[in-house]
Write a protein that holds these residues in place. Structure first.
Motif, short mmCIF file in Angstrom:
data_model
loop_
_atom_site.label_atom_id
_atom_site.label_comp_id
_atom_site.label_asym_id
_atom_site.label_seq_id
_atom_site.Cartn_x
_atom_site.Cartn_y
_atom_site.Cartn_z
N ARG A 31 -14.22 -3.03 -11.72
CA ARG A 31 -12.86 -3.25 -11.22
C ARG A 31 -12.81 -4.51 -10.37
O ARG A 31 -11.92 -5.34 -10.52
N ASP A 66 0.86 -1.18 0.00
CA ASP A 66 0.00 0.00 0.00
C ASP A 66 0.89 1.23 0.00
O ASP A 66 1.83 1.32 0.80
N ASN A 118 -0.26 -0.59 -10.27
CA ASN A 118 -1.42 -0.73 -9.39
C ASN A 118 -1.59 -2.19 -8.96
O ASN A 118 -0.87 -3.09 -9.41
N SER A 132 4.99 -0.12 -2.56
CA SER A 132 4.72 -0.10 -4.00
C SER A 132 4.70 -1.52 -4.57
O SER A 132 5.26 -2.45 -3.99
N ASP A 186 -3.23 -2.87 -2.11
CA ASP A 186 -4.13 -1.79 -2.47
C ASP A 186 -4.28 -1.81 -3.98
O ASP A 186 -3.37 -2.22 -4.71
N TYR A 187 -5.42 -1.36 -4.48
CA TYR A 187 -5.63 -1.32 -5.92
C TYR A 187 -4.97 -0.08 -6.52
O TYR A 187 -4.23 -0.18 -7.48
N CYS A 188 -5.24 1.08 -5.95
CA CYS A 188 -4.77 2.35 -6.53
C CYS A 188 -3.40 2.72 -5.98
O CYS A 188 -3.29 3.14 -4.82
N MET A 189 -2.36 2.55 -6.81
CA MET A 189 -1.00 2.93 -6.44
C MET A 189 -0.31 3.46 -7.68
O MET A 189 -0.63 3.05 -8.80
N SER A 192 -9.55 -1.63 -1.70
CA SER A 192 -9.71 -0.29 -2.25
C SER A 192 -10.81 0.44 -1.50
O SER A 192 -11.72 -0.18 -0.95
#
Length: 182
Positions: free
Chosen positions: A115, A22, A85, A48, A78-81, A108
């Protein structure tokens, strides 16, 4: 007494080693604390997808023989990185023959059905909406590979033939309430 007992060495425990990925330090810390509070998880946390690949041994410098040298049992990402991602990390893991059996759970704060479906169709075990709750952590425990039981009281063990008695005199018959064994 007040003094805590020393924790068992890692070889004596059956902790599930979770790689938490995350980019948000606060979210990463919250997830780590939830997992550790449960008492059955060991956590390696990175910020990351690129660093996750390094932990898994999938960067350009490392070849397959050292893949998953950390013995990761599950990936919680986590999905959004930025850069990579969670979905891209999921694809890389599921496309690698040595790692594809590792359960991947995505999380997320965005409830996007397309998604979620895409991640589950690609091989994710679950997609959890943030913030995580203790029930989510309990559910994650069931996604890991079953452990091979080590000699514990009450487990069945195979007895080598050379220590089995040769006569039938010591043969035991099961005792079941209300059942007669002939």
């Amino acid at each position: 007494m007040g003094a805590e007992a020393d924790p068992l060495p890692p070889s004596c425990t059956e902790d599930v080693h979770v790689l938490v990925v995350d980019d948000c330090p606060i979210d990463r810390k919250i997830v780590e604390k939830l997992l550790l509070k449960n008492g059955t998880f060991k956590v390696t946390a990175v910020d990351s997808g690129i660093k996750a690949l390094e932990v898994l041994g999938l960067n350009e410098k490392v070849e397959s023989p050292s893949v998953n040298e950390f013995k990761i049992d599950m990936i919680l990402t986590d999905y959004c990185m930025p850069q990579m991602n969670g979905y891209d990390l999921l694809k890389v893991v599921k496309d690698d023959n040595c790692l594809k059996s590792i359960p991947v759970v995505l999380m997320s704060s965005e409830n996007d059905p397309q998604r979620i479906s895409r991640c589950l169709d690609t091989g994710a075990e679950d997609f959890i909406l943030k913030p995580l709750h203790p029930g989510d952590i309990q559910r994650m425990r069931s996604y890991t590979r079953p452990f091979t039981p080590t000699s514990k009281t009450g487990t069945k063990r195979k007895v080598p033939l050379d220590i089995m008695p040769e006569s039938n005199e010591s043969e035991r018959h099961p005792r079941l309430a209300g059942v007669t064994v002939a």
